[in-house]
Design a protein around this motif. Structure first.
Motif, PDB file in Angstrom:
ATOM      1  N   GLY A   1     -11.925   4.229  13.937  1.00  0.00           N
ATOM      2  CA  GLY A   1     -12.697   5.663  13.597  1.00  0.00           C
ATOM      3  C   GLY A   1     -12.600   6.189  12.392  1.00  0.00           C
ATOM      4  O   GLY A   1     -13.272   6.415  11.617  1.00  0.00           O
ATOM      5  N   GLU A   2     -11.376   6.021  11.664  1.00  0.00           N
ATOM      6  CA  GLU A   2     -10.989   6.414  10.344  1.00  0.00           C
ATOM      7  C   GLU A   2     -11.832   5.680   9.348  1.00  0.00           C
ATOM      8  O   GLU A   2     -12.480   6.037   8.461  1.00  0.00           O
ATOM      9  CB  GLU A   2      -9.683   6.410  10.155  1.00  0.00           C
ATOM     10  CG  GLU A   2      -8.720   7.357  10.807  1.00  0.00           C
ATOM     11  CD  GLU A   2      -7.070   6.929  10.782  1.00  0.00           C
ATOM     12  OE1 GLU A   2      -6.887   5.996  10.054  1.00  0.00           O
ATOM     13  OE2 GLU A   2      -6.371   7.533  11.329  1.00  0.00           O
ATOM     14  N   HIS A   3     -11.628   4.322   9.654  1.00  0.00           N
ATOM     15  CA  HIS A   3     -12.580   3.260   8.644  1.00  0.00           C
ATOM     16  C   HIS A   3     -14.026   3.694   8.660  1.00  0.00           C
ATOM     17  O   HIS A   3     -14.626   3.776   7.742  1.00  0.00           O
ATOM     18  CB  HIS A   3     -12.204   1.869   9.232  1.00  0.00           C
ATOM     19  CG  HIS A   3     -12.949   1.060   8.304  1.00  0.00           C
ATOM     20  ND1 HIS A   3     -13.978   0.359   8.835  1.00  0.00           N
ATOM     21  CD2 HIS A   3     -12.959   0.620   7.061  1.00  0.00           C
ATOM     22  CE1 HIS A   3     -14.518  -0.380   7.851  1.00  0.00           C
ATOM     23  NE2 HIS A   3     -13.603  -0.277   6.860  1.00  0.00           N
ATOM     24  N   ARG A   4     -14.561   3.740  10.049  1.00  0.00           N
ATOM     25  CA  ARG A   4     -15.687   4.225  10.082  1.00  0.00           C
ATOM     26  C   ARG A   4     -16.271   5.409   9.248  1.00  0.00           C
ATOM     27  O   ARG A   4     -17.430   5.486   8.646  1.00  0.00           O
ATOM     28  CB  ARG A   4     -16.594   4.155  11.529  1.00  0.00           C
ATOM     29  CG  ARG A   4     -16.605   2.848  12.117  1.00  0.00           C
ATOM     30  CD  ARG A   4     -17.383   3.063  13.574  1.00  0.00           C
ATOM     31  NE  ARG A   4     -16.522   3.585  14.530  1.00  0.00           N
ATOM     32  CZ  ARG A   4     -15.554   3.070  15.168  1.00  0.00           C
ATOM     33  NH1 ARG A   4     -15.312   1.711  15.228  1.00  0.00           N
ATOM     34  NH2 ARG A   4     -14.726   3.848  16.205  1.00  0.00           N
ATOM     35  N   SER A   5     -15.493   6.335   9.289  1.00  0.00           N
ATOM     36  CA  SER A   5     -15.745   7.590   8.598  1.00  0.00           C
ATOM     37  C   SER A   5     -15.635   7.525   7.251  1.00  0.00           C
ATOM     38  O   SER A   5     -15.804   8.468   6.444  1.00  0.00           O
ATOM     39  CB  SER A   5     -14.806   8.699   9.148  1.00  0.00           C
ATOM     40  OG  SER A   5     -13.668   8.616   8.752  1.00  0.00           O
ATOM     41  N   ALA A  43      -9.794  -0.880  -2.294  1.00  0.00           N
ATOM     42  CA  ALA A  43      -9.972  -1.405  -3.932  1.00  0.00           C
ATOM     43  C   ALA A  43     -10.764  -0.336  -4.339  1.00  0.00           C
ATOM     44  O   ALA A  43     -10.515   0.189  -5.599  1.00  0.00           O
ATOM     45  CB  ALA A  43     -10.640  -2.608  -4.010  1.00  0.00           C
ATOM     46  N   ASP A  44     -11.972   0.235  -3.890  1.00  0.00           N
ATOM     47  CA  ASP A  44     -12.889   1.109  -4.506  1.00  0.00           C
ATOM     48  C   ASP A  44     -12.959   2.307  -3.720  1.00  0.00           C
ATOM     49  O   ASP A  44     -13.522   2.369  -2.453  1.00  0.00           O
ATOM     50  CB  ASP A  44     -14.387   0.665  -4.788  1.00  0.00           C
ATOM     51  CG  ASP A  44     -15.230   1.521  -5.082  1.00  0.00           C
ATOM     52  OD1 ASP A  44     -14.760   2.590  -5.662  1.00  0.00           O
ATOM     53  OD2 ASP A  44     -16.338   1.142  -5.373  1.00  0.00           O
ATOM     54  N   VAL A  45     -11.947   3.398  -3.657  1.00  0.00           N
ATOM     55  CA  VAL A  45     -12.144   4.596  -3.051  1.00  0.00           C
ATOM     56  C   VAL A  45     -13.149   5.324  -3.120  1.00  0.00           C
ATOM     57  O   VAL A  45     -13.452   6.350  -2.406  1.00  0.00           O
ATOM     58  CB  VAL A  45     -10.834   5.540  -3.392  1.00  0.00           C
ATOM     59  CG1 VAL A  45      -9.504   4.756  -2.774  1.00  0.00           C
ATOM     60  CG2 VAL A  45     -10.709   5.992  -4.502  1.00  0.00           C
ATOM     61  N   SER A  46     -14.120   5.269  -4.024  1.00  0.00           N
ATOM     62  CA  SER A  46     -15.336   5.929  -4.143  1.00  0.00           C
ATOM     63  C   SER A  46     -16.504   5.175  -3.339  1.00  0.00           C
ATOM     64  O   SER A  46     -17.507   5.810  -3.208  1.00  0.00           O
ATOM     65  CB  SER A  46     -15.745   6.150  -5.528  1.00  0.00           C
ATOM     66  OG  SER A  46     -16.130   4.527  -6.053  1.00  0.00           O
ATOM     67  N   ALA A  93     -14.728   1.061   2.906  1.00  0.00           N
ATOM     68  CA  ALA A  93     -13.985  -0.129   2.415  1.00  0.00           C
ATOM     69  C   ALA A  93     -14.372  -1.313   3.439  1.00  0.00           C
ATOM     70  O   ALA A  93     -14.655  -0.991   4.491  1.00  0.00           O
ATOM     71  CB  ALA A  93     -12.555   0.177   2.231  1.00  0.00           C
ATOM     72  N   GLU A  94     -14.442  -2.378   2.949  1.00  0.00           N
ATOM     73  CA  GLU A  94     -14.557  -3.581   3.802  1.00  0.00           C
ATOM     74  C   GLU A  94     -13.336  -3.680   4.592  1.00  0.00           C
ATOM     75  O   GLU A  94     -12.056  -3.589   4.090  1.00  0.00           O
ATOM     76  CB  GLU A  94     -14.632  -4.965   2.669  1.00  0.00           C
ATOM     77  CG  GLU A  94     -14.700  -6.442   3.579  1.00  0.00           C
ATOM     78  CD  GLU A  94     -14.830  -7.262   2.737  1.00  0.00           C
ATOM     79  OE1 GLU A  94     -14.618  -8.488   3.279  1.00  0.00           O
ATOM     80  OE2 GLU A  94     -15.109  -7.329   1.378  1.00  0.00           O
ATOM     81  N   LEU A  95     -13.272  -4.123   5.822  1.00  0.00           N
ATOM     82  CA  LEU A  95     -12.317  -3.868   6.746  1.00  0.00           C
ATOM     83  C   LEU A  95     -11.610  -5.468   6.661  1.00  0.00           C
ATOM     84  O   LEU A  95     -11.879  -6.406   7.434  1.00  0.00           O
ATOM     85  CB  LEU A  95     -12.369  -3.803   8.099  1.00  0.00           C
ATOM     86  CG  LEU A  95     -11.307  -3.478   8.976  1.00  0.00           C
ATOM     87  CD1 LEU A  95     -10.531  -2.343   8.434  1.00  0.00           C
ATOM     88  CD2 LEU A  95     -11.957  -2.947  10.222  1.00  0.00           C
ATOM     89  N   THR A  96     -10.730  -5.823   5.379  1.00  0.00           N
ATOM     90  CA  THR A  96     -10.191  -7.129   5.254  1.00  0.00           C
ATOM     91  C   THR A  96      -8.898  -7.083   6.011  1.00  0.00           C
ATOM     92  O   THR A  96      -8.473  -5.983   6.682  1.00  0.00           O
ATOM     93  CB  THR A  96      -9.938  -7.419   3.792  1.00  0.00           C
ATOM     94  OG1 THR A  96      -8.803  -6.228   3.435  1.00  0.00           O
ATOM     95  CG2 THR A  96     -10.916  -7.160   2.795  1.00  0.00           C
TER      96      THR A  96
END
Length: 163
Positions: free
Chosen positions: A110-114, A122-125, A129-132
């Motif tokens: 859920g955090e990742h989706r948000s 890598a890119d906080v903007s 982020a890609e879920l590696t």
């Protein structure tokens, strides 16, 4: 004693508890929901992770009174594809950490989706982020597994998170 209403796994219960009772102890000792485990009792292992209004928390560090009226989800209330993925990918061995791992993984997704970044993003903007594997491992780092089932846990999360 403090009266509070806990909505746990969809059911509302009124409890009268001393204000210093942790959410973990309220769940285990007063509601009989023993799926949430007491590991370190100091927020270091993640065995007690539950979802509070969809956000993962260490229930050993939370006072029950703080969550008066909140929606609490424990492992007993889960019905998520992650559960079957954990089994398929051997994301558990002894099973002690599994309830916390599952709740944490659901909250983490859920955090990742948000769009919430992690320490390895890598890119906080970027909007998300890609879920590696590195992202999954960092985001799940608050949950320890003494058996070392980390590879299976990462595989299960990656499978469920795949588009």
């Amino acid at each position: 004693m403090t009266e509070l209403r806990l909505r746990v796994n969809g059911a509302t219960t009124v409890l009268s508890l001393p204000p210093q009772v942790s959410l973990l102890d309220a769940l285990r000792e007063h509601l009989g929901l023993t799926g949430t485990k007491k590991g370190c009792d100091q927020g270091a292992c993640g065995a007690c992770t539950v979802l509070a209004d969809g956000v993962r928390i260490n229930s050993c560090l939370a006072l029950a009174v703080q969550y008066d009226g909140a929606e609490i989800t424990t492992v007993e209330g889960l019905d998520d594809p992650l559960q079957e993925a954990f089994v398929r990918h051997d994301g558990l061995q002894c099973g002690y950490c599994t309830p916390g791992q599952l709740c944490s993984a659901i909250g983490m997704l859920g955090e990742h989706r948000s769009g919430a970044p992690s320490a390895v993003t890598a890119d906080v903007s970027a909007p998300r982020a890609e879920l590696t594997d590195a992202e999954i491992r960092e985001r799940m780092s608050g949950n320890l597994c003494r058996c070392g089932a980390y590879n299976g846990i990462v595989d299960a999360i990656r499978e469920v998170a795949a588009p």
